[in-house]
Design an enzyme around this catalytic site. Structure first.
Site, PDB file in Angstrom:
ATOM      1  N   LYS A  90      -4.063   0.833 -12.841  1.00 36.96           N
ATOM      2  CA  LYS A  90      -3.151   1.741 -13.007  1.00 36.96           C
ATOM      3  C   LYS A  90      -3.146   3.070 -13.913  1.00 36.96           C
ATOM      4  O   LYS A  90      -2.102   3.685 -13.894  1.00 36.96           O
ATOM      5  CB  LYS A  90      -1.822   0.909 -13.632  1.00 36.96           C
ATOM      6  N   LYS A  94      -3.153   6.366  -2.854  1.00 36.82           N
ATOM      7  CA  LYS A  94      -3.975   5.723  -4.023  1.00 36.82           C
ATOM      8  C   LYS A  94      -4.973   4.927  -3.462  1.00 36.82           C
ATOM      9  O   LYS A  94      -6.197   4.885  -4.168  1.00 36.82           O
ATOM     10  CB  LYS A  94      -2.966   5.040  -5.204  1.00 36.82           C
ATOM     11  N   GLY A 119      10.855  -0.526  -3.586  1.00 37.65           N
ATOM     12  CA  GLY A 119      10.263  -1.533  -4.144  1.00 37.65           C
ATOM     13  C   GLY A 119       9.681  -2.306  -3.232  1.00 37.65           C
ATOM     14  O   GLY A 119      10.150  -2.738  -2.140  1.00 37.65           O
ATOM     15  N   ASN A 157      -1.039  -6.451  -4.413  1.00 32.67           N
ATOM     16  CA  ASN A 157      -0.912  -4.917  -4.564  1.00 32.67           C
ATOM     17  C   ASN A 157      -2.246  -4.462  -4.002  1.00 32.67           C
ATOM     18  O   ASN A 157      -3.302  -5.203  -4.470  1.00 32.67           O
ATOM     19  CB  ASN A 157      -0.567  -4.402  -5.652  1.00 32.67           C
ATOM     20  N   ASP A 190      -3.879  -1.971  -5.289  1.00 33.92           N
ATOM     21  CA  ASP A 190      -4.841  -1.566  -6.536  1.00 33.92           C
ATOM     22  C   ASP A 190      -5.063  -2.794  -7.296  1.00 33.92           C
ATOM     23  O   ASP A 190      -5.708  -2.530  -8.646  1.00 33.92           O
ATOM     24  CB  ASP A 190      -3.990  -0.504  -7.262  1.00 33.92           C
ATOM     25  N   ASN A 243       0.694  -1.122   0.025  1.00 32.74           N
ATOM     26  CA  ASN A 243      -0.228  -0.042   0.084  1.00 32.74           C
ATOM     27  C   ASN A 243       0.720   1.509  -0.063  1.00 32.74           C
ATOM     28  O   ASN A 243       0.244   2.180   0.715  1.00 32.74           O
ATOM     29  CB  ASN A 243      -0.834  -0.040   1.157  1.00 32.74           C
ATOM     30  N   GLY A 244       1.902   1.193  -0.740  1.00 31.02           N
ATOM     31  CA  GLY A 244       2.862   2.466  -0.744  1.00 31.02           C
ATOM     32  C   GLY A 244       2.913   3.316  -1.882  1.00 31.02           C
ATOM     33  O   GLY A 244       3.490   4.315  -1.941  1.00 31.02           O
TER      34      GLY A 244
END
Length: 535
Positions: free
Chosen positions: A403, A123, A215, A244, A246, A110-111
């Site tokens: 994305k 995001k 990363g 991820n 997202d 969640n970065g």
């Protein structure tokens, strides 16, 4: 199976090699700079910061050695994984019980800030469906599992220094729900100047532009340094599902979890079939025996096109016998970054010296045009360190990332409906595949996207949509088949309320608020020619 040797791949760009005496001087100077940085840190966080700088120092030293040796990947020795290394999802048995869920924890990376979409802040706080954010959907998913199966699956959010404060603020609204949420901040590493290879910041509190989150490969060390790995094991958790935040298709799958338990696999990577839209996704390869992850950043320039190779997408409503599928040579699958990890095995690996994950060199430009480098790693690269590690070729439905605003349109549309935080494809859609959507630069930012759609169109029967230029959509618009809308530079096209476009090309300077003009119905052959040009 023994642990694989940590032979690394590199980001192959034609850079000047570092001589041994030069490497020694850079390494010594870097150590001095990092020690000075640690001394400038606030006493409250100095110990944590020192651990991060020690980890960065090791990564930087490896980078210098690799830059000096200039090892190159022998492209001809790369092989596709065999049938035992990547197993089709359909081969996994159905699951009747839920015992394994009690040993599971879920971690979301969640970065991300989503700056490419014009998002300020985390995001995951973006509303993506029915007024719900990424985090809302994730919490619903885990809470539903806990309630349905009477288990306690904790949710862990790995944040970065860019998103940590936002995330802490957002998760306060979940305190009354049946879910335990833990956050931890991944490492903060200093960028290095491209010319000198020395750290950019001079003080621990220097501006954010001098730092970066290294990363998702930093996941493993961060779990150890924060004590979270030991805590999960103490709570009886044996498996960790990582994805991820997202990726809205990345939900807990009991069949995959049970497969992991039954086969004693220490690491599983979900992969899915590659299409033209997935040119940048990392892939699993076999190289001198061990299976490993290959990212596009590690591909020699002469072979980037080979790496990007994929099948031409044939649209179901356009059956053209003359067109033949392009054959994928080596890279048929790509990594979804949905990973399943045996926590006991991770503890063993980290206690045994940790992991030397393949270094990804990410060049950047500062706002004032100065060239810097970020040394990063990928979580999937850890696959070579675990016993019986392999891939699972999963359905495309498990990879639904957001994305871009093109992805955003797809998720917001009537193609998908929500249930317990899970996106389901509408039964009204005739085909199992999702439409290809390509929105131009006028739709790049969320604010632009929202201003150009009065309401999301009905795309249940859409195969392909390309929109470029200054285009605005009214309410109740329906798009079917293949639709291409092109507004010339300096001109504008308005698609009126209630408009139905089916296999249409709209171009020029059109004000369509009264009636449709300038529309051309295209036969399948002409549409395919236009689409191939777009692709």
């Amino acid at each position: 199976m023994t642990l694989f040797a940590a032979t690394s791949f590199r980001r192959f760009r034609r850079r000047k090699a570092v001589r041994p005496n030069e490497r020694s001087a850079i390494a010594k100077s870097t150590q001095s700079d990092l020690s000075r940085l640690v001394r400038t840190a606030d006493r409250v966080v100095r110990k944590t910061f020192e651990v991060e700088m020690q980890s960065f120092s090791k990564l930087h030293a490896r980078y210098l050695v690799e830059k000096e040796n200039r090892r190159e990947l022998d492209w001809d020795r790369i092989k596709s994984p065999n049938d035992k290394q990547v197993i089709p999802y359909d081969y996994l048995p159905q699951v009747s019980g839920s015992a394994a869920l009690s040993k599971l924890a879920v971690l979301k990376v969640n970065g991300g800030l989503g700056t490419s979409m014009g998002i300020n802040g985390a995001k995951s706080a973006l509303e993506v469906k029915d007024g719900m954010t990424f985090l809302d959907l994730i919490v619903q998913q885990v809470e539903h599992l806990n309630t349905t199966h009477k288990v306690h699956i904790p949710l862990i959010l790995m944040t970065s220094f860019n998103t940590h404060d936002d995330t802490l603020r957002i998760i306060k609204k979940y305190v009354s729900q049946d879910i335990s949420i833990t956050t931890f901040n991944q490492s903060r590493y200093p960028r290095i100047w491209k010319e000198t290879l020395q750290p950019c910041p001079k003080h621990a509190s220097d501006d954010k532009k001098h730092w970066y989150p290294p990363g998702h490969g930093d996941l493993y060390e961060s779990l150890v340094h924060t004590g979270l790995l030991d805590r999960l094991l103490a709570e009886g958790k044996e498996y960790l599902f990582v994805s991820n935040s997202d990726n809205l298709g990345a939900i807990v799958d009991q069949r995959i979890l049970q497969h992991m338990v039954d086969t004693s696999a220490e690491f599983l990577m979900e992969v899915t079939d590659k299409t033209k839209a997935d040119v940048k996704g990392g892939t699993l390869i076999e190289y001198d025996g061990p299976m490993r992850l290959l990212e596009i950043a590690q591909v020699p320039p002469d072979h980037v096109d080979d790496f990007k190779s994929g099948s031409v997408h044939l649209f179901p409503s356009l059956i053209i016998p003359q067109l033949i599928m392009c054959k994928v040579r080596k890279f048929k699958i790509f990594n979804t970054n949905n990973l399943w990890i045996d926590l006991k095995a991770l503890k063993r690996v980290m206690n045994g010296g940790g992991m030397e994950l393949d270094i990804i060199v990410n060049p950047k430009l500062t706002d004032d045009g100065q060239a810097v480098i970020q040394l990063e790693t990928a979580a999937g690269a850890a696959i070579k360190h675990f016993k019986n590690a392999h891939g699972i070729n999963v359905p495309r439905s498990r990879f639904l990332p957001v994305k871009s605003c093109s992805d955003f349109l797809l998720i917001r549309s009537n193609i998908y409906s929500l249930q317990n935080g899970h996106l389901y494809m509408s039964e009204s859609r005739m085909f199992n595949s999702v439409p290809v959507i390509k929105l131009g630069d006028h739709f790049k930012k969320i604010s632009d996207f929202q201003s150009r759609f009065k309401k999301i169109p009905n795309i249940i029967d859409l195969d392909h949509l390309t929109v470029t230029g200054d285009v605005h959509f009214g309410r109740g618009v329906t798009l079917r088949g293949t639709v291409i809308v092109v507004a010339n530079e300096g001109q504008r096209i308005d698609i009126p309320d209630g408009c139905v476009l089916e296999n249409r090309l709209v171009s020029g300077n059109l004000n369509m608020t009264v009636r449709l003009i300038g529309l051309r119905a295209l036969n399948p052959s002409m549409l395919m020619i236009l689409l191939l040009q777009e692709l």
